[in-house]
Structures are given as structure tokens and as C-alpha cells.
Motif scaffolding. Structure first.
Motif, PDB file in Angstrom:
ATOM      1  N   UNK A   1       5.553   9.298  -4.029  1.00 23.78           N
ATOM      2  CA  UNK A   1       5.280  10.280  -2.846  1.00 23.78           C
ATOM      3  C   UNK A   1       5.905  11.614  -2.701  1.00 23.78           C
ATOM      4  N   UNK A   2       6.651  11.558  -1.489  1.00 30.02           N
ATOM      5  CA  UNK A   2       7.479  12.988  -1.274  1.00 30.02           C
ATOM      6  C   UNK A   2       8.861  12.917  -2.047  1.00 30.02           C
TER       7      UNK A   2
ATOM      8  N   UNK B   1      -2.546   5.741  -3.940  1.00 29.12           N
ATOM      9  CA  UNK B   1      -3.904   6.358  -4.246  1.00 29.12           C
ATOM     10  C   UNK B   1      -3.660   7.566  -4.975  1.00 29.12           C
ATOM     11  N   UNK B   2      -2.444   8.176  -5.083  1.00 29.77           N
ATOM     12  CA  UNK B   2      -2.107   9.452  -6.110  1.00 29.77           C
ATOM     13  C   UNK B   2      -2.103   8.801  -7.447  1.00 29.77           C
TER      14      UNK B   2
ATOM     15  N   UNK C   1       0.908  -1.139  -0.083  1.00 32.90           N
ATOM     16  CA  UNK C   1      -0.039   0.149   0.048  1.00 32.90           C
ATOM     17  C   UNK C   1       0.845   1.413  -0.126  1.00 32.90           C
ATOM     18  N   UNK C   2       0.815   1.794  -1.172  1.00 33.78           N
ATOM     19  CA  UNK C   2       1.733   3.146  -1.309  1.00 33.78           C
ATOM     20  C   UNK C   2       3.009   2.963  -1.938  1.00 33.78           C
ATOM     21  N   UNK C   3       3.134   3.703  -3.156  1.00 35.21           N
ATOM     22  CA  UNK C   3       4.290   3.801  -4.082  1.00 35.21           C
ATOM     23  C   UNK C   3       5.176   5.027  -3.485  1.00 35.21           C
ATOM     24  N   UNK C   4       5.334   5.251  -2.354  1.00 36.82           N
ATOM     25  CA  UNK C   4       6.402   6.012  -1.929  1.00 36.82           C
ATOM     26  C   UNK C   4       7.812   5.366  -1.931  1.00 36.82           C
TER      27      UNK C   4
ATOM     28  N   UNK D   1      -3.884   5.713  -8.792  1.00 30.99           N
ATOM     29  CA  UNK D   1      -5.054   6.090  -8.711  1.00 30.99           C
ATOM     30  C   UNK D   1      -6.095   4.848  -8.101  1.00 30.99           C
ATOM     31  N   UNK D   2      -5.443   4.122  -7.298  1.00 34.42           N
ATOM     32  CA  UNK D   2      -6.049   3.118  -6.540  1.00 34.42           C
ATOM     33  C   UNK D   2      -6.047   3.226  -4.755  1.00 34.42           C
ATOM     34  N   UNK D   3      -6.733   3.875  -4.331  1.00 33.89           N
ATOM     35  CA  UNK D   3      -6.635   4.043  -2.912  1.00 33.89           C
ATOM     36  C   UNK D   3      -7.173   3.032  -2.488  1.00 33.89           C
TER      37      UNK D   3
END
Length: 530
Positions: free
Chosen positions: A42-43, A36-37, A11-14, A253-255
Motif C-alpha cells: 500500500x502506502x 489488487x495492486x 482484502x488489501x495488503x497494506x 493482482x487479485x482485486x
């Protein structure tokens, strides 16, 4: 409605999520990363300014911990397009009277600068750096591996001996101000360490702040503060390229709305559109701990004591960041600042203490301590020839500056501080991008309220206290669910350790002794949270 089935869902591609996905893919796992983005990273992301030819790193910009991280070294991202660039000097701390202390990868240049403040500090700095060189590899392993780091700690003890190991342990606990006043006589060396300590959210008087200043100063002397050629986003690009070569997938785009559990185990996730993904072996979450436990898992699935501990979770200070497109280089009065990639402004040692006190008292400082990055000085691809891409940020209390008026006032103070040390600076501004706490969180939901380190670095929320009292590991009370973000030990910055530690925990759980591993970890969690 079809259900994807993979070995692991991240969960999360940071950067931590992508590091975890790469290590699992290395082990032959089928990995799916859900972000999700509408873009990964991420940052760790670069974007164009409105003025053509200028680029800026929206969040992370300089990467000393990436350059020194054994996790990043093992990924060999240079073979996937990553190229590091360095400014002529690493860092300059400009005092209120425009004297300037310079940190350079050239040890002689650093010590010459420090000797201008106190001649004996040159020898003291050389001694500190010599110790760093002896212990660097084992120390980095100890800092970035799961707690307790038995093997690297044992090697450190053998290398240093009992007496020096105890002195090192004391150094790790010292406030930055106490550390620098013990080690150095002049303001130059003192401010290089104490200013670097301010990259964390700890005041110079707080226990444990000294280690952050010492670590960044020694890394600066050793590997510098490099930046990727073309922007921070090149780190993300390299991680994506490496993952794709190994068959890993990233879907933006998949939160993820929920972590699915059965009989106390994580078995997959459900996204915001209701689509399911089943995970055969593991779910790894590169999200803040409160988001994972309270939103994605849900309080009803967790021990009451864990939920009670989460109420004490403290975010780090918020951030206000300004990116500028300049028509020319910053016109520094202090010559030593011109060639530095990073410049510290606005405070001597007393000023750092006042700034920290304001933050602790939840006051927006009137005299901000400003951390400024000269990106074109570091990487000429960031702006057209003869111009400069520059940013600066300062910390404000968490929960403040969430309206336009207060944000504009902080930006005014930042620019006023730069103008004071570089007369004519404001006349060079041709474009400006402002990110306050609200904008930073909108850019990346993990930057809650503008907190950029996933929670405070205070000693009571580090090691086995991170994110709450526990094991200092990625494992959670839910079997096969792992915390892979900056809220986990060892915390923020771009070194990849939380993601790597989560991947290793998942692999250990799935290994030959996986059931034994699970019983041990879950038994320990039961003792802690019951």
C-alpha cells in the motif's frame, strides 16, 4: 473453477492488512491476503528514482507511531530484517525570518533551542515531557485499542488522579493554537507543537488539533521520527517475511470485487476474474469505509441509517508530494535545519492559521506550509555519498489539483518556499518525481483523492464516530466482516492498530463465547442503525 477455502480472507495488503493477517496466523488460522495492486505494501513502499542510486518512499517515510506502537512491538519486526535509522535531530521548524526551533531526542538540546525564544519554555517543555513519560504506555494503549479502552483508561486515572486526568482530557480537546499559547511563551516551542499538528488534516484553530501536535512532539522527544534502513518498504518486507513463516499467503493482482454474504454473515469474497474464496471464520477489509460498504458489500445489504451516515463521511485534505534527487545537501540558511530528518517550512503561528483557513475555504494556499524530509540525512543508504534524497509535501483541498497545470503551480510554490530558506536549492535538483492527488490514488486506491489518512481526523469523525457513528470498533453490521483500514478507529498513520483491532475482533467472534459476542455486537448495531 476451483474455490479456495481458508479461515480468513484479508482484502488489501497494506500495512494494516498485513498486521491483521500476522495476528490471525499467530492464532493458527489459515490466512489468505488478496491485493489488487501488483505488489504489497500500500502506502508503505519504496521505489528507485530515475537517477541511479537514489531511492524514495512514495508515501509514508518517518514512523514515530510505529516505533511507539504496542502493536508493532508485539510483532518484533526487528527479527525479520527491520532496522531503524535516525537523523542527528528529529525536526526543525524554520520561521519566515530563518530562526529555527529544533526538536532532538536529546532533551537538553531541545530545551536549549527553545530557551533561545523564551527562557521559561525550557522548564515548561521538561514538565510536559515528564508527564508524557509517566503516562506514555497506558496512553498509547488507550489511543490504539478499540473504544472504549477500559483497562488503560482505568490505569491512567489511577496514575494521574481525578484532577490531572480531567486536565489531560481538556488537553485532548484543545485547538493547537490555544494549547501552545497556554503552555509556552516563545515561538519556538509553540511552533514545534502547532507544526506537528499540521501532520493531520486539522487546522490549528480546530478543536482536537492540539492533541496531534502534542502527541507527535512528545513522540519525537521520546523515540524520534525513525525511518527504516533502506526505505519504508522494509516494514512491508518484514511483515511479509513474518507472515510467510506462519504459513500466511499473499496474492497480488487479485482485486476483490464483492464480499459474499449469506444470512447476514460474510462467507467469502469474489475477485474481479470471478474466482471465489470461502472464509470459514472472517473477512477483514483494509480498504476505506465507503469502498467496503458501497462497493464490496453493496447498499442492499446494509441498514438505511448507515448509508445515510456515510453521506456525511469526510475525507481528509489532499496531498501534493515531490521527491528530489539532489547533487548535494540542502543549503539551509538556518543551521539548525541541516541535521534534522524532518523540516517544517513556510509559516509562523499566524501563517499556520492562514494556511488552515485557506484549506477550510477550499482554496489552494498561495503560501504553502511545507513538510520536508531529508532522507539521506536520516539513512545514508538512500543516495550516493555527497548527494541527498529529499522530499516535501503540502496539503491542498480535497478535490483540487487534479490537472497538470494546477499541480505544477503547487510544485512551483513548494520549491520556491524551500529556495527561500535554502538559496541554491533548485540548482541542486537532478531528478524530480511529482505525485498529486490523482497520482497518489493511482499508486494506492486507498488514498482516495490524495487523502492519506483514510478520512478526516476531526473530532466528529474520531473514536465512536469513526467512520460513522457506531461502536468505535472494527465490527460491522455484517457478521464476521471487519473494517481493518485507516477509516476505522483509531485512524491513519502506520501504527497497525486498525488491522490489529480487526484481527482481535475476529478472534473474539470465533472464541468460546463467539455466539454471545455476535449477538451483543449485532444487537448494538441494530440499536444504532434502526
Amino acid at each position: 473453477m476451483s474455490t479456495d477455502v481458508v479461515d480468513a480472507v484479508v482484502i488489501g495488503a497494506g500495512h494494516n492488512g498485513l498486521v491483521a493477517a500476522n495476528l490471525l496466523a499467530d492464532a493458527g488460522w489459515q490466512v489468505l491476503v488478496l491485493e489488487a495492486a501488483d505488489r504489497p505494501g500500500g502506502a508503505v513502499h519504496t521505489a528507485d528514482m530515475d537517477t541511479p542510486g537514489f531511492t524514495s518512499d512514495l508515501c509514508s517515510a518517518f514512523f514515530p507511531l510505529s516505533a511507539a506502537s504496542p502493536v508493532f512491538a508485539g510483532l518484533d519486526l526487528e527479527n525479520h530484517g527491520l532496522r531503524w535509522r535516525h537523523a542527528p535531530d528529529v525536526l526543525a521548524h524554520v520561521l519566515p525570518d530563518d530562526r529555527c526551533a529544533v526538536l532532538s531526542r536529546d532533551l537538553g538540546r531541545t530545551t536549549t533551542s527553545l530557551a533561545e525564544f523564551a527562557s521559561q519554555d525550557a522548564v515548561a517543555w521538561e514538565s510536559m515531557y515528564a508527564q508524557w513519560q509517566r503516562i506514555r504506555d497506558d496512553l498509547m494503549e488507550a489511543l490504539l485499542r478499540p473504544f472504549p479502552p477500559v483497562r488503560p483508561a482505568a490505569r491512567l486515572l489511577r496514575e494521574l488522579g481525578t484532577g490531572e486526568a480531567l486536565r489531560l482530557a481538556r488537553l485532548l480537546a484543545l485547538p493547537a493554537r490555544k494549547l501552545v499559547e497556554e503552555r509556552f511563551d516563545g515561538e519556538g516551542a509553540r511552533l514545534l507543537l502547532a507544526g506537528n499538528a499540521m501532520h493531520a488534516d486539522l487546522g490549528s484553530e480546530e478543536p482536537g488539533s492540539g492533541v496531534f501536535g502534542w502527541l507527535l512532539a512528545m513522540l519525537g522527544q521520546d523515540v524520534g521520527f525513525p525511518a527504516p534502513e533502506g526505505g519504508a518498504g522494509r516494514i512491508t518486507d518484514a511483515l511479509l517475511h513474518r507472515l510467510a513463516e506462519r504459513g500466511g499467503q499473499v496474492r497480488c493482482g487479485r482485486r476483490v470485487q464483492r464480499v459474499l454474504t449469506a444470512r447476514g454473515r460474510a462467507v467469502g469474497v469474489r475477485d474481479a476474474s470471478g474466482e471465489l474464496v470461502r472464509a470459514r471464520h472472517a473477512v477483514l477489509a483494509d480498504v476505506p469505509a465507503p469502498s467496503l460498504y458501497l462497493d464490496l458489500v453493496g447498499p442492499e445489504q446494509l441498514p438505511a441509517r448507515l448509508l445515510e451516515d456515510l453521506r456525511g463521511f469526510r475525507w481528509d485534505d489532499a496531498t501534493v508530494k515531490v521527491d528530489w534527487a539532489l547533487s548535494g545537501p540542502v543549503p539551509w540558511t538556518a543551521r539548525g535545519a541541516a541535521g534534522a530528518g524532518t523540516v517544517h517550512l513556510g509559516a509562523d503561528l499566524q501563517g499556520l492559521s492562514r494556511f488552515s483557513s485557506d484549506l477550510q475555504l477550499h482554496r489552494v494556499p498561495e503560501d504553502p506550509f511545507v513538510l520536508l524530509g531529508q532522507m539521506t540525512t536520516t539513512d545514508p543508504t538512500r543516495s550516493p555519498e555527497g548527494t541527498a534524497s529529499v522530499w516535501a509535501y503540502t496539503h491542498v483541498p480535497h478535490g483540487s489539483c487534479d490537472d497538470e497545470r494546477s499541480l505544477a503551480e503547487v510544485v512551483r510554490r513548494i520549491e520556491q518556499t524551500v529556495q527561500r530558506h535554502a538559496p541554491g536549492f533548485t540548482d541542486l535538483i537532478v531528478d524530480r518525481r511529482v505525485q498529486g492527488p490523482v497520482q497518489l490514488e493511482a499508486h494506492n486506491a486507498n488514498l482516495v483523492g490524495g487523502a492519506i489518512n483514510g478520512g478526516t481526523a476531526a473530532i466528529y469523525q474520531e473514536l465512536f464516530f469513526r467512520p460513522v457513528p457506531g461502536l468505535g470498533r472494527a465490527d460491522t453490521p455484517v457478521d464476521r466482516l471487519y473494517l481493518a483500514g485507516a477509516s476505522a478507529h483509531p485512524g491513519g498513520a502506520v501504527h497497525g492498530a486498525p488491522g490489529a483491532n480487526a484481527a482481535r475482533a475476529a478472534l473474539a467472534r470465533h472464541g468460546l463465547a463467539g455466539d454471545l459476542y455476535a449477538r451483543l455486537i449485532q444487537g448494538l448495531h441494530k440499536r444504532i442503525y434502526t
